[in-house]
Design a protein around this motif. Structure first.
Motif, short mmCIF file in Angstrom:
data_model
loop_
_atom_site.label_atom_id
_atom_site.label_comp_id
_atom_site.label_asym_id
_atom_site.label_seq_id
_atom_site.Cartn_x
_atom_site.Cartn_y
_atom_site.Cartn_z
N PRO A 148 48.11 46.75 37.36
CA PRO A 148 49.53 46.55 37.77
C PRO A 148 50.46 47.52 38.14
O PRO A 148 49.88 48.78 37.70
N CYS A 149 51.41 47.44 39.08
CA CYS A 149 52.04 48.58 39.52
C CYS A 149 53.68 48.12 39.23
O CYS A 149 54.06 46.96 38.97
N THR A 160 55.60 46.90 41.53
CA THR A 160 55.90 45.83 42.26
C THR A 160 55.15 44.56 42.06
O THR A 160 55.39 43.62 42.90
N ALA A 161 53.92 44.75 41.40
CA ALA A 161 53.21 43.79 41.29
C ALA A 161 52.25 43.63 40.10
O ALA A 161 51.95 44.62 39.46
N GLU A 162 52.19 42.38 39.50
CA GLU A 162 51.19 42.42 38.40
C GLU A 162 49.96 42.82 38.61
O GLU A 162 49.20 43.08 40.07
N GLY A 163 48.97 42.85 37.63
CA GLY A 163 47.41 43.20 38.02
C GLY A 163 46.73 42.18 38.38
O GLY A 163 47.17 41.07 38.30
N GLU A 164 45.74 42.20 38.96
CA GLU A 164 44.66 41.04 39.01
C GLU A 164 43.27 41.51 38.70
O GLU A 164 42.72 42.49 38.73
N ARG A 165 42.57 40.34 38.60
CA ARG A 165 41.07 40.62 38.38
C ARG A 165 40.16 39.38 39.34
O ARG A 165 40.67 38.32 38.94
N TYR A 166 39.35 39.66 39.94
CA TYR A 166 38.49 39.00 40.49
C TYR A 166 37.07 38.94 40.19
O TYR A 166 36.64 39.91 39.95
N SER A 167 36.53 37.92 39.52
CA SER A 167 35.00 37.75 39.11
C SER A 167 34.21 36.99 40.24
O SER A 167 34.86 35.68 40.25
N CYS A 168 33.15 37.35 40.28
CA CYS A 168 32.35 36.26 41.36
C CYS A 168 31.01 36.17 41.15
O CYS A 168 30.54 37.47 40.62
N THR A 169 30.39 35.04 40.68
CA THR A 169 28.86 34.86 40.45
C THR A 169 28.38 33.83 41.43
O THR A 169 28.99 32.98 42.08
N PRO A 170 26.92 34.03 41.68
CA PRO A 170 26.60 32.88 42.82
C PRO A 170 26.68 31.41 42.06
O PRO A 170 26.79 30.45 42.93
N ASP A 171 26.41 31.31 40.79
CA ASP A 171 26.61 29.86 40.37
C ASP A 171 28.02 29.36 39.98
O ASP A 171 28.14 28.16 40.17
N HIS A 221 48.75 45.25 29.68
CA HIS A 221 47.82 45.75 28.73
C HIS A 221 46.19 45.15 29.03
O HIS A 221 45.53 45.30 28.24
N GLY A 222 46.29 44.50 30.25
CA GLY A 222 45.15 43.79 30.53
C GLY A 222 44.78 42.40 30.32
O GLY A 222 43.98 41.91 30.50
N ASP A 223 45.80 41.94 29.62
CA ASP A 223 45.73 40.52 29.28
C ASP A 223 45.92 39.58 30.33
O ASP A 223 46.54 39.75 31.41
N ILE A 224 45.25 38.55 30.22
CA ILE A 224 45.23 37.48 31.42
C ILE A 224 46.46 36.72 31.23
O ILE A 224 46.74 36.21 29.87
N LEU A 225 47.29 36.65 32.17
CA LEU A 225 48.38 35.64 32.35
C LEU A 225 48.35 34.70 32.81
O LEU A 225 48.06 34.43 33.97
N ILE A 226 48.25 33.32 32.08
CA ILE A 226 47.95 32.12 32.66
C ILE A 226 49.21 31.59 32.77
O ILE A 226 50.27 31.27 32.13
N PRO A 227 49.50 30.92 34.36
CA PRO A 227 50.79 30.41 34.68
C PRO A 227 51.07 29.08 33.92
O PRO A 227 50.08 28.41 33.58
#
Length: 156
Positions: free
Chosen positions: A72-73, A75-86, A97-103
């Protein structure tokens, strides 16, 4: 990059370089969790929105396992992208603090699907938090022999 077939490694570098606008050379090492694949770690700096561009550039190859995170900075929240083939791609907004924020609207939709009997609330919440992706990626996150390790220290 948690795992990539050797033939895709140069393509991953080109995709990252295209997004960042600079030449990129990743240090690839063997991925012990999936023999025949390679892993690499790369720290980058960019404007807000760069993480989504990186994830979009990488998501087209079905054989890749990767994560892209942006701190996060002001001007913007942090983001996390995860990707798997399945599982495909997972996106989450993260707080300072790294917590996921669910809208709120995603929580309301999960509650509604649960009330209608379409899904189990616990399973819905687990998906919203990215647990299936974490479960699949955890063996690939392990820093094997020769992998760079980032030590975290507690600040008191």
């Amino acid at each position: 990059m948690h795992s990539a077939p050797r033939a895709l490694c140069p393509h991953v570098e080109w995709a990252v370089a295209g997004v960042l606008g600079t030449r990129v050379g990743l240090d690839w090492i063997r991925q012990p969790a999936a023999p025949g694949t390679w892993r690499s770690e790369f720290s980058w700096q960019g404007e807000a929105g760069t993480a989504s561009k990186l994830a979009s550039a990488l998501r087209g190859w079905q054989l890749l396992r990767f994560e892209v995170t942006a701190e996060p900075c002001p001007t913007a929240e942090g983001e996390r992208y995860s990707c798997t083939p399945d599982l495909g791609i997972f996106h989450a907004v993260t707080g300072i603090h790294g917590d996921i924020l669910i809208p709120e609207d995603r929580l309301r939709a999960a509650l509604l699907r649960s009330r209608k009997g379409e899904t189990d609330l616990e399973a819905e919440l687990s998906r919203l938090l990215g647990k299936p992706w974490d479960d699949e990626l955890e063996p690939f996150r392990y820093a094997g022999e020769g992998a760079p390790v980032r030590w975290l220290h507690q600040v008191v």
